[in-house]
Scaffold this motif. Structure first.
Motif, PDB file in Angstrom:
ATOM      1  N   ARG A  83      36.212 -20.243  75.777  1.00  0.00           N
ATOM      2  CA  ARG A  83      35.610 -19.737  77.006  1.00  0.00           C
ATOM      3  C   ARG A  83      34.100 -19.596  76.879  1.00  0.00           C
ATOM      4  O   ARG A  83      33.523 -19.775  75.810  1.00  0.00           O
ATOM      5  CB  ARG A  83      36.217 -18.375  77.343  1.00  0.00           C
ATOM      6  N   VAL A  84      33.508 -19.217  78.014  1.00  0.00           N
ATOM      7  CA  VAL A  84      32.081 -18.874  78.074  1.00  0.00           C
ATOM      8  C   VAL A  84      31.946 -17.532  78.780  1.00  0.00           C
ATOM      9  O   VAL A  84      32.652 -17.255  79.755  1.00  0.00           O
ATOM     10  CB  VAL A  84      31.280 -19.953  78.829  1.00  0.00           C
ATOM     11  N   GLU A  85      31.046 -16.701  78.276  1.00  0.00           N
ATOM     12  CA  GLU A  85      30.745 -15.407  78.903  1.00  0.00           C
ATOM     13  C   GLU A  85      29.251 -15.305  79.170  1.00  0.00           C
ATOM     14  O   GLU A  85      28.451 -16.077  78.612  1.00  0.00           O
ATOM     15  CB  GLU A  85      31.199 -14.258  77.990  1.00  0.00           C
ATOM     16  N   LEU A  86      28.879 -14.335  80.003  1.00  0.00           N
ATOM     17  CA  LEU A  86      27.476 -14.131  80.344  1.00  0.00           C
ATOM     18  C   LEU A  86      27.071 -12.707  79.999  1.00  0.00           C
ATOM     19  O   LEU A  86      27.804 -11.762  80.301  1.00  0.00           O
ATOM     20  CB  LEU A  86      27.235 -14.335  81.852  1.00  0.00           C
ATOM     21  N   ARG A  87      25.893 -12.563  79.385  1.00  0.00           N
ATOM     22  CA  ARG A  87      25.302 -11.231  79.231  1.00  0.00           C
ATOM     23  C   ARG A  87      24.118 -11.144  80.193  1.00  0.00           C
ATOM     24  O   ARG A  87      23.276 -12.044  80.239  1.00  0.00           O
ATOM     25  CB  ARG A  87      24.854 -10.976  77.800  1.00  0.00           C
ATOM     26  N   ILE A  88      24.059 -10.057  80.955  1.00  0.00           N
ATOM     27  CA  ILE A  88      22.967  -9.857  81.915  1.00  0.00           C
ATOM     28  C   ILE A  88      21.730  -9.388  81.158  1.00  0.00           C
ATOM     29  O   ILE A  88      21.747  -8.316  80.526  1.00  0.00           O
ATOM     30  CB  ILE A  88      23.355  -8.823  82.994  1.00  0.00           C
ATOM     31  N   LEU A  89      20.655 -10.154  81.214  1.00  0.00           N
ATOM     32  CA  LEU A  89      19.410  -9.788  80.532  1.00  0.00           C
ATOM     33  C   LEU A  89      18.433  -9.073  81.462  1.00  0.00           C
ATOM     34  O   LEU A  89      17.761  -8.122  81.059  1.00  0.00           O
ATOM     35  CB  LEU A  89      18.751 -11.051  79.967  1.00  0.00           C
ATOM     36  N   GLU A  90      18.355  -9.557  82.705  1.00  0.00           N
ATOM     37  CA  GLU A  90      17.490  -8.910  83.720  1.00  0.00           C
ATOM     38  C   GLU A  90      18.116  -9.110  85.089  1.00  0.00           C
ATOM     39  O   GLU A  90      18.804 -10.097  85.340  1.00  0.00           O
ATOM     40  CB  GLU A  90      16.081  -9.533  83.715  1.00  0.00           C
ATOM     41  N   LYS A  91      17.865  -8.139  85.991  1.00  0.00           N
ATOM     42  CA  LYS A  91      18.335  -8.274  87.371  1.00  0.00           C
ATOM     43  C   LYS A  91      17.193  -7.949  88.330  1.00  0.00           C
ATOM     44  O   LYS A  91      16.343  -7.142  88.012  1.00  0.00           O
ATOM     45  CB  LYS A  91      19.501  -7.331  87.645  1.00  0.00           C
TER      46      LYS A  91
END
Length: 208
Positions: free
Chosen positions: A200-208
């Motif tokens: 799989r692939v996941e995402l980490r939020i760095l900036e919003k």
């Protein structure tokens, strides 16, 4: 979809080949979308009241085979009680890790399973709609404690390359592989469903 009464179409996209002008192809893409929408209505497939209609015309990462570019793609939900990825992204805070549920890969490969395309397209639309959003794309593998050919990094880069090819600034993204160090299901997995989930692939939020 008829066998799933909760199925609801939430987005339809229209595409064309590179023959003729972009203005003509945009109108042609709109007509193709309407044709598919009509077929869905005739077959009593539910269409969302907030349906997103997106004619791309000829402006997309097109195939060298022109016939493959003349298409309409639509996206639908089955379980409407499940929170959509878009909604999860809206609520996510900086530092949070999100699983791209449904984005999976063939074993020992960075090639996605065909059913992964809708979530990839949805991620692209989220990145376009949120220009301040920055992410780290994290790739994972299944099955083996030791990684061969850096597959997890290649999986993350597959997502990264797709977003870059569709106009997302490289400054907004990083990618990284974690091999099998962070499995959803412990190794060795019990069945193929668990192995697919770990690839799989996941995402980490760095900036919003």
């Amino acid at each position: 979809m008829k066998e799933n009464p909760t199925a609801e179409v939430y987005q339809i996209e229209g595409y064309c080949d590179t023959v003729d002008t972009q203005s003509y192809n945009l109108k042609l893409a709109e007509r193709r979308i309407k044709a598919v929408e009509s077929i869905l209505n005739q077959n009593k497939i539910k269409i969302s009241d907030s349906i997103r209609i997106i004619p791309f015309g000829e402006v997309f990462d097109f195939s060298s085979n022109q016939a493959e570019n003349r298409k309409v793609v639509f996206f639908y939900h089955i379980n409407l009680n499940e929170v959509s990825f878009s909604d999860k992204m809206k609520k996510a805070t900086v530092g949070e890790l999100l699983n791209l549920k449904g984005m999976n890969f063939y074993n020992m490969s960075e090639v996605m399973l065909p059913e992964s395309l809708p979530i990839l397209e949805e991620l692209l639309q989220i990145m376009r709609a949120n220009p301040q959003l920055k992410i780290e794309i994290q790739g994972h593998i299944c099955c083996n404690p030791l990684e061969v050919q850096d597959i997890s990094t290649k999986r993350a880069k597959t997502v990264y390359d797709f977003l870059v090819a569709n106009g997302i600034d490289t400054e907004r993204m990083k990618y990284k592989g974690f091999a099998s160090s962070r499995p959803i299901y412990p190794l060795p997995e019990k069945n193929e469903a668990e192995r697919i989930a770990n690839r799989r692939v996941e995402l980490r939020i760095l900036e919003k």
